[in-house]
Design an enzyme around this catalytic site. Structure first.
Site, PDB file in Angstrom:
ATOM      1  N   ASP A 233      -2.070   1.099   1.828  1.00  0.00           N
ATOM      2  CA  ASP A 233      -3.366   0.480   2.081  1.00  0.00           C
ATOM      3  C   ASP A 233      -3.302  -0.999   1.691  1.00  0.00           C
ATOM      4  O   ASP A 233      -2.740  -1.357   0.650  1.00  0.00           O
ATOM      5  CB  ASP A 233      -4.464   1.193   1.275  1.00  0.00           C
ATOM      6  CG  ASP A 233      -5.861   0.835   1.765  1.00  0.00           C
ATOM      7  OD1 ASP A 233      -6.519   1.697   2.353  1.00  0.00           O
ATOM      8  OD2 ASP A 233      -6.287  -0.327   1.552  1.00  0.00           O
ATOM      9  N   ILE A 234      -3.883  -1.841   2.511  1.00  0.00           N
ATOM     10  CA  ILE A 234      -3.821  -3.294   2.286  1.00  0.00           C
ATOM     11  C   ILE A 234      -4.670  -3.717   1.082  1.00  0.00           C
ATOM     12  O   ILE A 234      -4.436  -4.781   0.493  1.00  0.00           O
ATOM     13  CB  ILE A 234      -4.279  -4.029   3.578  1.00  0.00           C
ATOM     14  CG1 ILE A 234      -3.733  -5.448   3.622  1.00  0.00           C
ATOM     15  CG2 ILE A 234      -5.787  -4.013   3.729  1.00  0.00           C
ATOM     16  CD1 ILE A 234      -3.949  -6.133   4.973  1.00  0.00           C
TER      17      ILE A 234
ATOM     18  N   ASN B 103     -12.873   9.678   4.562  1.00  0.00           N
ATOM     19  CA  ASN B 103     -14.225   9.176   4.791  1.00  0.00           C
ATOM     20  C   ASN B 103     -14.573   9.414   6.249  1.00  0.00           C
ATOM     21  O   ASN B 103     -13.765   9.113   7.137  1.00  0.00           O
ATOM     22  CB  ASN B 103     -14.307   7.683   4.455  1.00  0.00           C
ATOM     23  CG  ASN B 103     -14.038   7.405   2.987  1.00  0.00           C
ATOM     24  OD1 ASN B 103     -14.438   8.179   2.120  1.00  0.00           O
ATOM     25  ND2 ASN B 103     -13.350   6.315   2.702  1.00  0.00           N
TER      26      ASN B 103
ATOM     27  N   VAL C 263     -12.776   1.939   9.119  1.00  0.00           N
ATOM     28  CA  VAL C 263     -11.848   1.861  10.260  1.00  0.00           C
ATOM     29  C   VAL C 263     -12.003   3.122  11.112  1.00  0.00           C
ATOM     30  O   VAL C 263     -11.755   4.242  10.627  1.00  0.00           O
ATOM     31  CB  VAL C 263     -10.389   1.719   9.773  1.00  0.00           C
ATOM     32  CG1 VAL C 263      -9.435   1.737  10.964  1.00  0.00           C
ATOM     33  CG2 VAL C 263     -10.213   0.435   8.974  1.00  0.00           C
TER      34      VAL C 263
ATOM     35  N   HIS D 104      -8.058   8.801   9.233  1.00  0.00           N
ATOM     36  CA  HIS D 104      -7.014   8.544   8.236  1.00  0.00           C
ATOM     37  C   HIS D 104      -7.303   9.281   6.946  1.00  0.00           C
ATOM     38  O   HIS D 104      -8.455   9.495   6.578  1.00  0.00           O
ATOM     39  CB  HIS D 104      -6.858   7.040   7.956  1.00  0.00           C
ATOM     40  CG  HIS D 104      -8.144   6.345   7.624  1.00  0.00           C
ATOM     41  ND1 HIS D 104      -9.056   5.969   8.589  1.00  0.00           N
ATOM     42  CD2 HIS D 104      -8.688   5.962   6.443  1.00  0.00           C
ATOM     43  CE1 HIS D 104     -10.097   5.386   8.016  1.00  0.00           C
ATOM     44  NE2 HIS D 104      -9.906   5.375   6.703  1.00  0.00           N
TER      45      HIS D 104
ATOM     46  N   HIS E 281      -6.665   9.059   2.835  1.00  0.00           N
ATOM     47  CA  HIS E 281      -6.274   8.205   1.721  1.00  0.00           C
ATOM     48  C   HIS E 281      -5.559   9.081   0.692  1.00  0.00           C
ATOM     49  O   HIS E 281      -6.116  10.083   0.239  1.00  0.00           O
ATOM     50  CB  HIS E 281      -7.498   7.599   1.019  1.00  0.00           C
ATOM     51  CG  HIS E 281      -8.336   6.695   1.859  1.00  0.00           C
ATOM     52  ND1 HIS E 281      -8.280   5.313   1.746  1.00  0.00           N
ATOM     53  CD2 HIS E 281      -9.268   6.950   2.811  1.00  0.00           C
ATOM     54  CE1 HIS E 281      -9.165   4.776   2.589  1.00  0.00           C
ATOM     55  NE2 HIS E 281      -9.773   5.739   3.236  1.00  0.00           N
TER      56      HIS E 281
HETATM   57  P1  AMP Z   1     -12.146   3.744   5.281  1.00  0.00           P
HETATM   58  O1  AMP Z   1     -13.219   3.096   4.480  1.00  0.00           O
HETATM   59  O2  AMP Z   1     -11.934   5.193   4.907  1.00  0.00           O
HETATM   60  O3  AMP Z   1     -12.336   3.536   6.776  1.00  0.00           O
HETATM   61  O4  AMP Z   1     -10.817   3.045   4.844  1.00  0.00           O
HETATM   62  C1  AMP Z   1     -10.174   2.048   5.605  1.00  0.00           C
HETATM   63  C2  AMP Z   1      -9.024   1.553   4.770  1.00  0.00           C
HETATM   64  O5  AMP Z   1      -8.156   0.830   5.606  1.00  0.00           O
HETATM   65  C3  AMP Z   1      -9.431   0.630   3.632  1.00  0.00           C
HETATM   66  O6  AMP Z   1      -8.989   1.194   2.396  1.00  0.00           O
HETATM   67  C4  AMP Z   1      -8.704  -0.670   3.961  1.00  0.00           C
HETATM   68  O7  AMP Z   1      -8.228  -1.335   2.811  1.00  0.00           O
HETATM   69  C5  AMP Z   1      -7.583  -0.188   4.858  1.00  0.00           C
HETATM   70  N1  AMP Z   1      -7.059  -1.174   5.794  1.00  0.00           N
HETATM   71  C6  AMP Z   1      -7.759  -1.961   6.650  1.00  0.00           C
HETATM   72  N2  AMP Z   1      -6.927  -2.736   7.377  1.00  0.00           N
HETATM   73  C7  AMP Z   1      -5.666  -2.424   6.972  1.00  0.00           C
HETATM   74  C8  AMP Z   1      -4.360  -2.883   7.333  1.00  0.00           C
HETATM   75  N3  AMP Z   1      -4.167  -3.828   8.275  1.00  0.00           N
HETATM   76  N4  AMP Z   1      -3.286  -2.332   6.709  1.00  0.00           N
HETATM   77  C9  AMP Z   1      -3.467  -1.405   5.768  1.00  0.00           C
HETATM   78  N5  AMP Z   1      -4.658  -0.918   5.381  1.00  0.00           N
HETATM   79  C10 AMP Z   1      -5.752  -1.429   5.970  1.00  0.00           C
END
Ligand code: AMP
Ligand code: ZN
Length: 113
Positions: free
Chosen positions: A29-30, A86, A95, A99, A101
């Site tokens: 995760d970024i 989520n 996003v 996915h 986590h």
């Molecule tokens: P969610 O709130 O469950 O949709 O989580 C989305 C996750 O994606 C967050 O923890 C972000 O930090 C992660 N994220 C967004 N863009 C990127 C990226 N380019 N590379 C890795 N993780 C990302």
């Protein structure tokens, strides 16, 4: 398609791929919320868990299985970890590509999120 995770899958956004097979990809995760924070995603663009059906059961099982494998490789399978999905706006999903986590290496036992 304007999906950040599809862009990662297409190699349009550079990033470290930790695991990949025909169905699933895992990467860090970024913006990590724990010392270990890995995302596990299907290659197929499924917007959220709410968009899955019984037909996706094998894929969902595989995502969880890969998460456990990543936990083993990260050395947190025994100490413990948390898997989070989520789903949708009120579920905190940002996003819109399904996915998981994988979170570990900090005590998560007394918190929900
Ligand atoms: P969610 O709130 O469950 O949709 O989580 C989305 C996750 O994606 C967050 O923890 C972000 O930090 C992660 N994220 C967004 N863009 C990127 C990226 N380019 N590379 C890795 N993780 C990302
Ligand atoms: Zn996508």
């Amino acid at each position: 398609m304007d999906c950040v995770f599809c862009k990662i899958l297409a190699g349009e956004i550079p990033g470290k791929i930790l695991y990949q097979d025909e169905e699933v990809v895992a990467f860090p995760d970024i913006n990590p919320q724990a010392p270990i924070h890995i995302l596990i995603i299907p290659r197929k663009h499924i917007p959220s868990l709410a968009d899955t059906t019984e037909a996706d059961s094998a894929l969902l099982g595989h995502l969880v299985s890969v998460a456990n494998q990543m936990a083993k490789e990260a050395g947190i399978a025994q100490s413990g970890y948390r898997l989070v999905i989520n789903c949708g706006q009120e579920g905190g999903q940002v996003v819109p590509h399904l996915h998981l986590h994988l979170l570990g290496r900090k005590s998560l036992s007394d918190t929900l999120g």
